[in-house]
Motif scaffolding. Sequence first.
Motif, mmCIF file in Angstrom:
data_model
loop_
_atom_site.group_PDB
_atom_site.id
_atom_site.type_symbol
_atom_site.label_atom_id
_atom_site.label_comp_id
_atom_site.label_asym_id
_atom_site.label_seq_id
_atom_site.Cartn_x
_atom_site.Cartn_y
_atom_site.Cartn_z
ATOM 1 N N LEU A 125 0.819 -1.215 0.000
ATOM 2 C CA LEU A 125 0.000 0.000 0.000
ATOM 3 C C LEU A 125 0.851 1.262 0.000
ATOM 4 N N PHE A 128 -0.245 4.853 -1.457
ATOM 5 C CA PHE A 128 -1.696 5.009 -1.333
ATOM 6 C C PHE A 128 -2.081 5.635 0.008
ATOM 7 N N LEU A 136 -9.549 2.177 -3.607
ATOM 8 C CA LEU A 136 -8.775 0.945 -3.497
ATOM 9 C C LEU A 136 -9.642 -0.262 -3.852
ATOM 10 N N MET A 140 -6.997 -4.578 -1.400
ATOM 11 C CA MET A 140 -6.167 -3.540 -0.788
ATOM 12 C C MET A 140 -6.823 -3.015 0.483
ATOM 13 N N ARG A 141 -8.147 -2.906 0.455
ATOM 14 C CA ARG A 141 -8.855 -2.445 1.651
ATOM 15 C C ARG A 141 -8.672 -3.437 2.801
#
Length: 256
Positions: A125, A128, A136, A140-141
Amino acid sequence: MKPKLEVRGIHYSYHTPDGETPALSDISFTVPTGEFLAIVGPSGCGKSTLLSLLCGLIQPEEGSIWIDGVPVEEEHAGIGYMLQKDHLFEWRNIYGNVALGLEIQKKLDNHTRQNLFEMLQAYGLGGFEQARPSELSGGMRQRAALIRTLALKPDLLLLDEPFSALDYQTRLSVCDDISSIIRSAEKTAILITHDLSEAISVADRIIILSHRPGRIKSLLPINFPPEYNSPLKRRNAPEFSVYFNLVWEQLQKEQE
């Protein structure tokens, strides 16, 4: 050496004006430090109730739960809990989300900030930090949710179907990523899941619960050769189908 977690003779029922509904009956097991334990069973057998008991959200009617030799009701600050949804706040950027627990506990300082940035880089990440959750992917979350949990340095991780909201392909990839992260961090983890393949691919042992009230029907050790050292690799191992059939057979017998 004391186990990380010890569960002794747990009983729990839900009470309503209409009567009592037993949820769990005589649950006992131990989890050594560093083990990844999975718990499976029929819907409604008390899996999520068990996690709520383990983290001290509710108290057992009978029995006791100990973490590092201390009753969970006395001390459970060292427990991290990942839910089915990531519960990231859209009005906070990703850095603000992963730092939330540290802010609440007033532990956000130069050292913990640096640790957060290092984890964001290590877990894919980096770059970001200023993005919003909606920018996202689901995977990714979930990694952001894991960083938020790990930032508090929990000794025990409780995972309540954390991949169930993801599509199948993403679920495989994120399960592989997150289980590898947990193992590299040498954390003790307990995963609740309905996905038998997922349980077999990540666990050192699997507890199979019966229909409600949930009882431990069997406890199955999972062993793969060293070359199958990730969930995705385990799924391709010859032993995988053997374990799947063993767990499936236990659940089918329970259903019958």
